[in-house]
Design an enzyme around this catalytic site. Structure first.
Site, PDB file in Angstrom:
ATOM      1  CG  ASP A 156      -0.975  -2.488  -6.883  1.00 36.60           C
ATOM      2  OD1 ASP A 156      -0.553  -3.221  -7.865  1.00 36.60           O
ATOM      3  OD2 ASP A 156      -0.558  -1.241  -6.819  1.00 36.60           O
ATOM      4  CB  ALA A 196      -0.984  -0.486   1.178  1.00 32.38           C
ATOM      5  CB  ALA A 197       3.518   2.885  -1.006  1.00 33.81           C
ATOM      6  N   PRO A 198       1.135   4.685  -2.949  1.00 34.81           N
ATOM      7  CG  PRO A 198       0.270   6.580  -4.285  1.00 34.81           C
ATOM      8  CD  PRO A 198       0.745   5.220  -4.019  1.00 34.81           C
ATOM      9  N   GLY A 199      -1.231   4.100  -1.489  1.00 32.71           N
ATOM     10  CA  GLY A 199      -2.653   3.757  -0.702  1.00 32.71           C
ATOM     11  C   GLY A 199      -3.492   4.175  -1.298  1.00 32.71           C
ATOM     12  CE  LYS A 204      -5.004  -1.626  -7.513  1.00 32.69           C
ATOM     13  NZ  LYS A 204      -3.219  -0.816  -7.570  1.00 32.69           N
ATOM     14  CB  CYS A 262       1.278  -1.175 -13.418  1.00 30.40           C
ATOM     15  SG  CYS A 262       2.787  -1.071 -14.663  1.00 30.40           S
ATOM     16  CG  ASP A 278      10.646  -7.723   3.541  1.00 32.16           C
ATOM     17  OD1 ASP A 278      11.220  -7.456   2.459  1.00 32.16           O
ATOM     18  OD2 ASP A 278      10.851  -9.337   3.781  1.00 32.16           O
TER      19      ASP A 278
END
Length: 224
Positions: free
Chosen positions: A171, A117-120, A122, A224, A154
């Site tokens: 993701d 989750a970065a940048p968040g 989803k 992606c 991690d």
């Protein structure tokens, strides 16, 4: 856009000439702009406040996302107080499809881990559609929902939680083809070697996290 020769050769062989030409043409176009509103902080009526020209500016619904909207053009989001207040999130419409998975398979409260989750984007979307009483372990603060736990770990660190999560969203990092239209550097950095590194990294992430999924749980896997 000058695509790497190795990318052209590989993708043309994979898709065939006709489908490859469609892809190549799409990569030359400007990507559509879409946002997802945060109904905890803004109603649909507030969309008109995003532009001074709302009389001619349209907001078309993203068919697979209940709070997603296409914009006619890209706004200067970094200057908008509503953006910084978490009233909406700028997100590609294709990434919003996670809503369909969650609505189809998750009917009662769950414990969910958004592993990458970065940048968040989803993450905020998942939290908006999960049943009340769910807990989401993720990377976000701006969206403002209380039932979240933020981590910076991690994937292997979660091995201490065997059979803990009902849903895991991964993701996973990929070789960047989805960024070609946005970032010329992504085109320059693409290579078969990077593709090799990425799939090995993806496999490692899944191997590390798999024991943390409850029997019968749901793994959502995307790139992606």
């Amino acid at each position: 856009m000058n695509l790497p020769a190795s990318f052209i050769d590989y993708t043309r062989a994979l898709l065939g000439n006709e489908e490859y030409e469609k892809l190549a043409a799409a990569l030359q176009q400007e990507p559509p702009v879409s946002i997802r509103i945060n109904k905890l902080r803004m109603k649909e009526e507030g969309l008109s406040s995003l532009t001074d020209s709302s009389a001619r500016f349209s907001f078309n619904k993203v068919p697979w996302a209940s709070d997603g909207y296409y914009l006619d053009e890209r706004l200067t989001f970094t200057f908008d107080p509503l953006f910084h207040a978490g009233c909406y999130y700028v997100q590609e419409a294709s990434s919003m499809f996670v809503e369909q998975v969650l609505r189809q398979y998750v009917e009662s409260p769950v414990v969910m881990l958004d592993l990458c989750a970065a940048p968040g984007g989803k993450s905020t979307h998942a939290r908006s559609v999960l049943p009340e009483g769910s807990l989401l372990v993720e990377n976000l603060t701006k969206w403002g929902h209380p039932d979240v736990v933020v981590t910076n770990n991690d994937p292997a660190d979660f091995s201490a939680l065997p059979s803990f999560f009902d849903v895991i969203l991964t993701d996973v990092p990929c070789s960047g083809e989805g960024m070609f239209r946005k970032d010329p550097v992504a085109v320059e950095e693409w290579s078969p070697e990077n593709v090799e590194i990425c799939w090995q990294r993806q496999r490692r992430i899944i191997a590390d996290i798999w024991p943390c999924l409850k029997p019968g749980g749901i793994l959502i896997y995307s790139t992606c």
